[in-house]
Design an enzyme around this catalytic site. Sequence first.
Site, mmCIF file in Angstrom:
data_model
loop_
_atom_site.group_PDB
_atom_site.id
_atom_site.type_symbol
_atom_site.label_atom_id
_atom_site.label_comp_id
_atom_site.label_asym_id
_atom_site.label_seq_id
_atom_site.Cartn_x
_atom_site.Cartn_y
_atom_site.Cartn_z
ATOM 1 C CD GLU A 166 -12.792 8.887 8.133
ATOM 2 O OE1 GLU A 166 -13.911 8.420 8.337
ATOM 3 O OE2 GLU A 166 -12.620 10.006 7.613
ATOM 4 N N GLY B 118 0.811 -1.216 0.000
ATOM 5 C CA GLY B 118 0.000 0.000 0.000
ATOM 6 C C GLY B 118 0.843 1.265 0.000
ATOM 7 C CD GLN B 119 -0.338 7.368 0.565
ATOM 8 O OE1 GLN B 119 -0.496 8.186 -0.325
ATOM 9 N NE2 GLN B 119 -0.947 7.481 1.740
ATOM 10 C CG LEU C 267 1.895 0.138 7.813
ATOM 11 C CD1 LEU C 267 2.788 0.793 6.768
ATOM 12 C CD2 LEU C 267 1.597 1.119 8.927
ATOM 13 C CE LYS D 204 -7.148 1.536 9.988
ATOM 14 N NZ LYS D 204 -5.770 1.012 10.060
HETATM 15 O O1 F7E Z 1 -12.242 11.138 0.930
HETATM 16 C C1 F7E Z 1 -14.889 13.352 -0.305
HETATM 17 C C2 F7E Z 1 -15.285 12.229 0.628
HETATM 18 O O2 F7E Z 1 -11.707 8.817 0.184
HETATM 19 C C3 F7E Z 1 -11.981 12.420 1.414
HETATM 20 C C4 F7E Z 1 -8.247 7.150 4.059
HETATM 21 O O3 F7E Z 1 -6.846 7.105 3.915
HETATM 22 O O4 F7E Z 1 -8.102 9.229 5.214
HETATM 23 C C5 F7E Z 1 -8.720 8.588 4.109
HETATM 24 O O5 F7E Z 1 -10.137 8.602 4.234
HETATM 25 C C6 F7E Z 1 -13.230 13.269 1.308
HETATM 26 C C7 F7E Z 1 -14.508 12.631 1.859
HETATM 27 O O6 F7E Z 1 -10.427 9.883 2.124
HETATM 28 C C8 F7E Z 1 -15.092 12.120 -3.715
HETATM 29 O O7 F7E Z 1 -16.702 12.185 0.805
HETATM 30 C C9 F7E Z 1 -15.747 13.863 -2.621
HETATM 31 O O8 F7E Z 1 -15.220 13.598 2.575
HETATM 32 O O9 F7E Z 1 -9.990 10.641 -0.150
HETATM 33 P P1 F7E Z 1 -11.057 10.064 0.693
HETATM 34 P P2 F7E Z 1 -11.070 9.718 3.583
HETATM 35 O O10 F7E Z 1 -12.442 9.201 3.544
HETATM 36 O O11 F7E Z 1 -10.873 11.018 4.297
HETATM 37 C C10 F7E Z 1 -8.379 8.652 6.491
HETATM 38 C C11 F7E Z 1 -7.579 9.416 7.537
HETATM 39 C C12 F7E Z 1 -8.158 7.197 6.532
HETATM 40 O O12 F7E Z 1 -7.758 6.627 7.540
HETATM 41 C C13 F7E Z 1 -8.631 6.416 5.345
HETATM 42 O O13 F7E Z 1 -8.059 5.128 5.310
HETATM 43 O O14 F7E Z 1 -13.502 13.508 -0.073
HETATM 44 N N1 F7E Z 1 -15.100 13.065 -1.748
HETATM 45 N N2 F7E Z 1 -15.761 13.304 -3.838
HETATM 46 C C14 F7E Z 1 -14.669 11.972 -2.384
HETATM 47 N N3 F7E Z 1 -13.955 10.918 -1.956
HETATM 48 C C15 F7E Z 1 -13.633 9.956 -2.864
HETATM 49 N N4 F7E Z 1 -12.901 8.886 -2.480
HETATM 50 N N5 F7E Z 1 -14.044 10.051 -4.196
HETATM 51 C C16 F7E Z 1 -14.770 11.113 -4.653
HETATM 52 O O15 F7E Z 1 -15.132 11.197 -5.825
#
Ligand code: F7E
Length: 346
Positions: free
Chosen positions: A131, A12-13, A82, A161
């Site tokens: 999260e 992973g990353q 991880l 988590k």
């Molecule tokens: O979403 C919004 C979405 O999927 C960020 C993971 O590494 O960080 C990550 O989780 C935000 C959210 O990351 C799209 O709704 C809008 O509000 O990039 P994400 P995440 O959910 O914050 C935490 C710390 C972790 O631990 C996790 O493993 O962006 N959003 N439009 C979108 N998100 C995605 N994926 N795709 C979209 O089109």
Amino acid sequence: MAKKALITGVAGQDGGHLAKLLYDKGYEVYGVIRGQLESSHPRYKAVKSEMPFLNLVMADLTDLAALTRAMQEIRPDEVYNLAAISHVGYSFRDPILTAEVTGKGVLNVLEAIRLSGLEKSTRFYQASTSEMFGGLDYNRPNKGYAEDAVFHPRSPYGVAKLYGHWITKNYRESYGMHASCGILFNHEGERRGPEFVTRKISKAVARIKLGLQEGIELGNLDSKRDWGYAGDYVDGMWRMLQQDEPGDYVLATGETHTIREFCEVAFQEIDVEIEWQGEGESEVGVDKNSGRMLIKINPDFFRPAEVDILLGDPTKAEKVLGWERKVDFGGLVKLMVENDLKLEAL
Ligand code: F7E
């Protein structure tokens, strides 16, 4: 003798960044990957060609026997857990598997260490996450989340988590293990998967510039994230395991930005100024000069429950670990778009 480190989720990353960091520090690095991968398998070959120094071990986080065998054979000085189902949106679609891997998987790794009689000698890092907080810190609404903030996870991923976080603390308190949790806020970069919003945007911007893609569809543009660079964060993981005492540490930048801002800055990298028009699901982002529509909303990317804002307070890590982030928000966006421009032009 060189120290031995075992990393789950090495493909992973963060696994890639951490494996390189540890190798450069002189560690013998073991990486756990899933499945019955022969050395001719494309995934095996991809990991090995990028990191030829890695010793690969086949095991799954749900397989206590395989993990125990790995611990007994390698007897690592440090274990970095991880591996996880890490996509928040996906965890709503597959909550049971998320609980098995992201939650109970942590217990399997800890038990594998204990069953191997290594609980007093092997140091353990758990990849906890922002999260687990899930929105506003109601106790300190204007400040970032610190280690003592109240948890309120808003996704099956966050809930799983939180189990991993507490079981790690429980093994520390019950068995005196040197087990630490890094509560990492979002961390991104050139190794980020395209299913996460930052990479989805940087890749789309590069492809639009090169004429390979018309536009991009996104979900919630208004959620805010504390985005740092993954390369900076793995250094914090390593520092946690070098302390005399185990502990929990927030790694974050202390800044928060909307998805909308990420889009604007990313498009600036290709000299496009985004103008937002309309509201709600009908909102679009257009090129201010040409009027061309580049960004639109697709409700399929909305989540059943959203974390509206994440902002971390890394004071403890800065003071105790001497940790610092080197890449700021603008630098991160630039690095990601430049990387994708290079890759897409190949
Ligand atoms: O979403 C919004 C979405 O999927 C960020 C993971 O590494 O960080 C990550 O989780 C935000 C959210 O990351 C799209 O709704 C809008 O509000 O990039 P994400 P995440 O959910 O914050 C935490 C710390 C972790 O631990 C996790 O493993 O962006 N959003 N439009 C979108 N998100 C995605 N994926 N795709 C979209 O089109």
